[in-house]
Motif scaffolding. Structure first.
Motif, PDB file in Angstrom:
ATOM      1  N   MET A 164      80.352-146.399  29.061  1.00 53.70           N
ATOM      2  CA  MET A 164      79.720-147.683  29.353  1.00 53.70           C
ATOM      3  C   MET A 164      78.534-147.946  28.431  1.00 53.70           C
ATOM      4  SD  MET A 164      79.682-148.253  33.433  1.00 53.70           S
ATOM      5  CE  MET A 164      79.431-150.008  33.131  1.00 53.70           C
ATOM      6  N   PHE A 165      78.493-149.165  27.897  1.00 45.70           N
ATOM      7  CA  PHE A 165      77.345-149.599  27.105  1.00 45.70           C
ATOM      8  C   PHE A 165      76.148-149.862  28.010  1.00 45.70           C
ATOM      9  CE2 PHE A 165      80.815-150.943  24.259  1.00 45.70           C
ATOM     10  CZ  PHE A 165      80.351-150.436  23.048  1.00 45.70           C
ATOM     11  N   SER A 166      74.962-149.542  27.507  1.00 44.08           N
ATOM     12  CA  SER A 166      73.739-149.904  28.224  1.00 44.08           C
ATOM     13  C   SER A 166      73.572-151.417  28.243  1.00 44.08           C
ATOM     14  CB  SER A 166      72.527-149.266  27.547  1.00 44.08           C
ATOM     15  OG  SER A 166      71.319-149.856  28.012  1.00 44.08           O
ATOM     16  N   ALA A 174      76.849-144.467  27.495  1.00 48.82           N
ATOM     17  CA  ALA A 174      76.891-143.334  28.420  1.00 48.82           C
ATOM     18  C   ALA A 174      78.335-142.962  28.729  1.00 48.82           C
ATOM     19  CB  ALA A 174      76.148-143.671  29.707  1.00 48.82           C
ATOM     20  N   THR A 175      78.576-141.677  28.959  1.00 50.50           N
ATOM     21  CA  THR A 175      79.919-141.187  29.280  1.00 50.50           C
ATOM     22  C   THR A 175      79.840-140.179  30.421  1.00 50.50           C
ATOM     23  OG1 THR A 175      79.796-139.347  27.703  1.00 50.50           O
ATOM     24  CG2 THR A 175      80.662-141.450  26.877  1.00 50.50           C
ATOM     25  N   CYS A 176      80.974-139.975  31.089  1.00 43.91           N
ATOM     26  CA  CYS A 176      81.073-138.929  32.109  1.00 43.91           C
ATOM     27  C   CYS A 176      82.441-138.283  32.012  1.00 43.91           C
ATOM     28  CB  CYS A 176      80.823-139.485  33.509  1.00 43.91           C
ATOM     29  SG  CYS A 176      82.070-140.657  34.102  1.00 43.91           S
ATOM     30  N   SER A 177      82.548-137.048  32.542  1.00 46.89           N
ATOM     31  CA  SER A 177      83.724-136.250  32.241  1.00 46.89           C
ATOM     32  C   SER A 177      84.061-135.270  33.352  1.00 46.89           C
ATOM     33  CB  SER A 177      83.468-135.481  30.934  1.00 46.89           C
ATOM     34  OG  SER A 177      84.454-134.509  30.677  1.00 46.89           O
ATOM     35  N   THR A 178      85.242-134.682  33.207  1.00 46.17           N
ATOM     36  CA  THR A 178      85.657-133.603  34.089  1.00 46.17           C
ATOM     37  C   THR A 178      84.778-132.365  33.932  1.00 46.17           C
ATOM     38  OG1 THR A 178      87.216-132.762  32.454  1.00 46.17           O
ATOM     39  CG2 THR A 178      88.069-134.334  34.041  1.00 46.17           C
TER      40      THR A 178
END
Length: 348
Positions: A164-166, A174-178
């Motif tokens: 996701m862009f700020s 920003a990113t999120c992961s396993t």
């Protein structure tokens, strides 16, 4: 009155919803990304939905148009520069751009990811750019006018559930992961600047995050930037929690334990939290959607003696995997589920 006209409810038999998005141009237009057979195998469908006032002021959801795809759809995002265009993420690794004034076929398609594409996000600051994230561990940046991606990031060495862009700084992603981390990338970093006409990131994806937060010991399934507080993120995942992080308070190398820099934790869901989204109207309100078949609304600044949980929305009969606040009307939240139903709830 048929099922598609019941107040606040839209049924799409045979298709499980994965994601929804409100149009940034039209107050009453929704897009739904859906998959047959719960997204495990089979085709997908993009639904375009209008929300209109019904009896007693309750909303009525109506399908205006639908597009069939060869594989399931996992996410959808509206263009920020063209009111009739929407981009979708597919289980076959493809990304497609649709013009809703046309019928049947996408106007553009890209096939660079080698695994399922699980999220797409259109920048509301650099409006000619969107991002995708995939189970291949990569995040790619795109322009709708270009035949190939602009930039490739080796964001994680595991599935990237969301990128996701700020909404405050156009070059932060920003990113999120396993892997249990959320990361922030600064695209102004010298390592991301195109160094010449022959340079590319296809063979050597860039991977230097400016900040890595070990946010959970389990998978992080969703993140969202706060719309009013720069550098504040919410995360949610398999640990059944939604967490709020003030990334200005995090310094690399000073994180000694998982969750040690967490500003607040929202507890109450019985199973994994699949989606988290901040309200576009209030800095202290966010919604979550969970595999416990509920969608919940929280405040991070409760009145003394009152709980953080404001509402529980529980008409679904299967996993609730998506939710989204209306961009124009405060207190209106849409949810979507594997039960094939999309619902609009009003919280006053």
């Amino acid at each position: 009155m048929n099922a598609s006209q019941q107040p606040g409810v839209l049924q799409t038999p045979g298709f499980a919803h994965y994601s929804l998005a409100w149009s940034p141009f039209h107050t009453a237009r929704l897009a739904l990304a859906s998959s047959a057979n719960f997204g495990l195998v089979g085709n997908g469908r993009l639904h375009l939905v209008s929300v209109t006032p019904g009896p007693g002021g309750l909303p009525v959801l109506t399908i205006d148009k639908k597009y069939e795809t060869q594989d399931g759809l996992y996410d959808v995002a509206w263009s920020e520069i063209h009111e009739n265009q929407v981009v979708t993420a597919s289980g076959d690794g493809s990304i497609k751009l649709w013009d809703i004034m046309l019928n049947d076929l996408p106007i553009r398609a890209w096939q660079e990811h080698t695994r399922e594409v699980f999220s797409v996000d259109w920048s509301n600051l650099k409006k000619d750019m969107f991002a995708s994230s995939s189970w291949d561990g990569l995040v790619k940046l795109w322009s709708p006018e270009r035949p190939r991606s602009i930039l490739t990031l080796q964001a994680h060495h595991a599935c990237v559930y969301q990128a996701m862009f700020s909404p405050h700084q156009p070059d932060l992603l920003a990113t999120c992961s396993t892997d249990g981390t959320l990361k922030i990338f600064d695209l102004r970093s010298p390592s991301y600047v195109n160094s010449g006409p022959n340079s590319n990131t296809f063979s050597s994806p860039l991977s230097a995050a400016v900040l890595t937060v070990p946010a959970s010991t389990t998978e992080i399934l969703s993140i969202d930037w706060n719309k009013y507080r720069p550098m504040v993120l919410a995360s949610a995942g398999v640990d059944k929690l939604a967490k709020v992080w003030d990334c200005r308070m995090v310094k690399t190398g000073e994180i000694n334990q998982v969750g040690g820099i967490c500003e607040t934790q929202l507890m109450g869901h019985e199973y994994a939290v699949r989606k988290v989204q901040w309200s576009p109207h209030r800095p202290d309100v966010l919604a979550t959607a969970s595999y416990d078949m509920t969608c919940r609304v929280w405040t991070t600044t409760p009145t003394p003696g009152r709980p953080q949980l404001l509402h529980i929305h529980d008409p679904h009969t299967e996993f609730v995997v998506g939710c989204g606040w209306s961009l124009y009307e405060e207190g209106i939240l849409a949810s979507c589920s594997w039960d094939g139903a999309s619902l609009v709830a009003v919280f006053i």
